[in-house]
Design a protein around this motif. Structure first.
Motif, mmCIF file in Angstrom:
data_model
loop_
_atom_site.group_PDB
_atom_site.id
_atom_site.type_symbol
_atom_site.label_atom_id
_atom_site.label_comp_id
_atom_site.label_asym_id
_atom_site.label_seq_id
_atom_site.Cartn_x
_atom_site.Cartn_y
_atom_site.Cartn_z
ATOM 1 N N VAL A 53 -12.742 -41.377 9.973
ATOM 2 C CA VAL A 53 -12.548 -40.818 11.311
ATOM 3 C C VAL A 53 -11.064 -40.862 11.669
ATOM 4 N N VAL A 54 -10.576 -39.757 12.232
ATOM 5 C CA VAL A 54 -9.214 -39.706 12.762
ATOM 6 C C VAL A 54 -9.295 -39.583 14.279
ATOM 7 N N VAL A 55 -8.530 -40.425 14.974
ATOM 8 C CA VAL A 55 -8.416 -40.341 16.425
ATOM 9 C C VAL A 55 -7.003 -39.869 16.748
ATOM 10 N N ASP A 56 -6.891 -38.690 17.336
ATOM 11 C CA ASP A 56 -5.605 -38.073 17.636
ATOM 12 C C ASP A 56 -5.295 -38.245 19.120
ATOM 13 N N LEU A 57 -4.358 -39.147 19.419
ATOM 14 C CA LEU A 57 -3.975 -39.409 20.808
ATOM 15 C C LEU A 57 -2.710 -38.657 21.208
ATOM 16 N N VAL A 105 -11.431 -36.906 16.352
ATOM 17 C CA VAL A 105 -11.518 -37.173 17.788
ATOM 18 C C VAL A 105 -10.149 -36.947 18.412
ATOM 19 N N ALA A 106 -10.078 -36.129 19.457
ATOM 20 C CA ALA A 106 -8.795 -35.827 20.092
ATOM 21 C C ALA A 106 -8.852 -36.120 21.581
ATOM 22 N N LEU A 107 -7.760 -36.666 22.106
ATOM 23 C CA LEU A 107 -7.634 -36.918 23.541
ATOM 24 C C LEU A 107 -6.922 -35.746 24.194
ATOM 25 N N SER A 108 -7.496 -35.239 25.274
ATOM 26 C CA SER A 108 -6.916 -34.118 25.995
ATOM 27 C C SER A 108 -6.927 -34.434 27.493
ATOM 28 N N VAL A 109 -6.799 -33.404 28.320
ATOM 29 C CA VAL A 109 -6.629 -33.591 29.758
ATOM 30 C C VAL A 109 -7.639 -32.749 30.531
ATOM 31 N N VAL A 110 -8.260 -33.339 31.534
ATOM 32 C CA VAL A 110 -9.169 -32.594 32.409
ATOM 33 C C VAL A 110 -8.411 -31.458 33.095
ATOM 34 N N GLY A 111 -9.016 -30.282 33.095
ATOM 35 C CA GLY A 111 -8.420 -29.124 33.737
ATOM 36 C C GLY A 111 -7.686 -28.199 32.799
ATOM 37 N N VAL A 112 -7.529 -28.610 31.536
ATOM 38 C CA VAL A 112 -6.746 -27.794 30.604
ATOM 39 C C VAL A 112 -7.356 -26.405 30.413
ATOM 40 N N ALA A 129 -7.976 -25.419 20.670
ATOM 41 C CA ALA A 129 -8.536 -24.266 19.959
ATOM 42 C C ALA A 129 -8.441 -24.452 18.449
ATOM 43 N N LEU A 130 -7.323 -25.000 17.981
ATOM 44 C CA LEU A 130 -7.174 -25.264 16.549
ATOM 45 C C LEU A 130 -8.257 -26.215 16.058
ATOM 46 N N ILE A 131 -8.534 -27.228 16.858
ATOM 47 C CA ILE A 131 -9.545 -28.220 16.467
ATOM 48 C C ILE A 131 -10.930 -27.582 16.436
ATOM 49 N N ARG A 132 -11.263 -26.808 17.459
ATOM 50 C CA ARG A 132 -12.581 -26.157 17.526
ATOM 51 C C ARG A 132 -12.766 -25.155 16.395
ATOM 52 N N GLN A 133 -11.690 -24.463 16.027
ATOM 53 C CA GLN A 133 -11.789 -23.413 15.010
ATOM 54 C C GLN A 133 -11.738 -23.956 13.584
ATOM 55 N N SER A 134 -11.375 -25.213 13.436
ATOM 56 C CA SER A 134 -11.356 -25.816 12.101
ATOM 57 C C SER A 134 -12.795 -26.083 11.652
ATOM 58 N N ARG A 135 -12.957 -26.426 10.390
ATOM 59 C CA ARG A 135 -14.292 -26.762 9.889
ATOM 60 C C ARG A 135 -14.600 -28.246 10.042
ATOM 61 N N MET A 136 -13.724 -28.947 10.738
ATOM 62 C CA MET A 136 -13.867 -30.391 10.902
ATOM 63 C C MET A 136 -14.855 -30.718 12.030
ATOM 64 N N PRO A 137 -15.859 -31.557 11.786
ATOM 65 C CA PRO A 137 -16.684 -32.037 12.898
ATOM 66 C C PRO A 137 -15.774 -32.746 13.908
ATOM 67 N N TYR A 138 -15.918 -32.436 15.197
ATOM 68 C CA TYR A 138 -14.931 -32.919 16.156
ATOM 69 C C TYR A 138 -15.566 -33.374 17.461
ATOM 70 N N SER A 139 -14.766 -34.134 18.202
ATOM 71 C CA SER A 139 -15.079 -34.514 19.583
ATOM 72 C C SER A 139 -13.776 -34.456 20.369
ATOM 73 N N ILE A 140 -13.802 -33.842 21.536
ATOM 74 C CA ILE A 140 -12.626 -33.789 22.401
ATOM 75 C C ILE A 140 -12.936 -34.551 23.689
ATOM 76 N N ILE A 141 -12.093 -35.532 24.001
ATOM 77 C CA ILE A 141 -12.226 -36.302 25.227
ATOM 78 C C ILE A 141 -11.130 -35.864 26.187
ATOM 79 N N ARG A 142 -11.529 -35.342 27.340
ATOM 80 C CA ARG A 142 -10.553 -34.962 28.367
ATOM 81 C C ARG A 142 -10.560 -36.006 29.473
#
Length: 270
Positions: A53-57, A105-112, A129-142
């Motif tokens: 798992v990669v967590v991208d902050l 797993v990527a950290l983002s911002v509410v309202g983006v 968008a890059l994360i969603r369009q990749s073939r990587m299973p993902y989770s985005i936390i805003r």
């Protein structure tokens, strides 16, 4: 399971590592100081070895993303920020895929999603968008504005020693509780979507900043103006509020402030 947390060595990264370990997993915090450069990709293949798992902050706006000026506050080169953020994310995704990572797993911002046509948020939405369009299973936390971010928001909005902010509503949240949700998400199955987190209190952005600065003895004048940008974005009154299904953290902003040690006290020095 090995989890690699990409951060700058700040409190969210440290707390995320601790949270992942509490879930019984191995965790490692990786940053520029550990010899990894996400903009060039240097060191990523070694850092992601045996990683699940990669967590991208990286990504949420900060003073490092622009130049502070006396006349205009924080000035952001939107094109440069977008290129940098997208290039770094592409490098991370490529290295993660090559290493066989099964959850990003990527950290983002509410309202983006509402602010994606202006300011820093256009770059952050492009990263998502890059994360969603990749073939990587993902989770985005805003996340909404962090309790600890008030001073940086004030600096970004300061023009000629006066703070100018838009009269918008926010629900600030503790960075520790954001880290707890990120760690839980990293230790769970991918969401293949977005989850928001916010604090329990809704207040105006100017009230949030004024309260924080008063607490540290900073008495700069603060005014509201509908035209004032937020990290380069023009925002409407409810653009920074979470949706109805957001995770609501329990800690109130007042409780967080009241629990801080008083300067000069014994606890402050320990």
């Amino acid at each position: 399971m090995k989890v690699v947390v990409i951060g700058d060595g700040g409190s969210i990264g440290i707390d995320t590592v601790a949270g992942v370990e509490e879930h019984g997993n191995e965790a490692e915090l990786v940053s520029a100081s550990s010899g990894v450069d996400i903009l060039t990709g240097e060191g990523l293949s070694e850092a992601f070895e045996n990683c699940s798992v990669v967590v991208d902050l990286s990504g949420p706006p900060s003073l490092d993303d622009g130049v502070l000026t006396e006349d205009c506050g924080l000035v952001i080169d939107e094109e440069a920020v977008t290129q940098t953020l997208c290039r770094s994310t592409a490098n991370l995704l490529s290295a993660a895929a090559a290493a066989g990572v099964s959850h990003y797993v990527a950290l983002s911002v509410v309202g983006v999603d509402r602010l994606r046509e202006s300011g820093y948020f256009r770059a952050l939405y492009a990263k998502e968008a890059l994360i969603r369009q990749s073939r990587m299973p993902y989770s985005i936390i805003r996340a909404t504005q962090l309790f600890e971010s008030a001073a940086d928001i004030a600096e970004a909005a300061t023009e000629d020693w006066i703070i100018w902010v838009a009269p918008v509503q926010i629900r600030p949240v503790s960075s520790a509780e954001v880290a707890t949700l990120v760690a839980h998400t990293a230790s769970s199955r991918p969401l293949f979507g977005v989850r928001e987190i916010a604090g329990p209190d809704e207040l105006r952005l100017d009230t949030f900043i004024r309260t924080a600065l008063t607490g540290i003895g900073d008495h700069r004048r603060l005014f509201t103006d509908d035209r004032s940008p937020y990290f380069g974005a023009r925002i409407r009154r409810h653009d920074l509020l979470p949706g109805a299904d957001a995770c609501i953290a329990p800690t109130h902003y007042g409780d967080q402030r009241d629990s801080r040690p008083v300067p000069g006290s014994r606890d402050h020095h320990n």
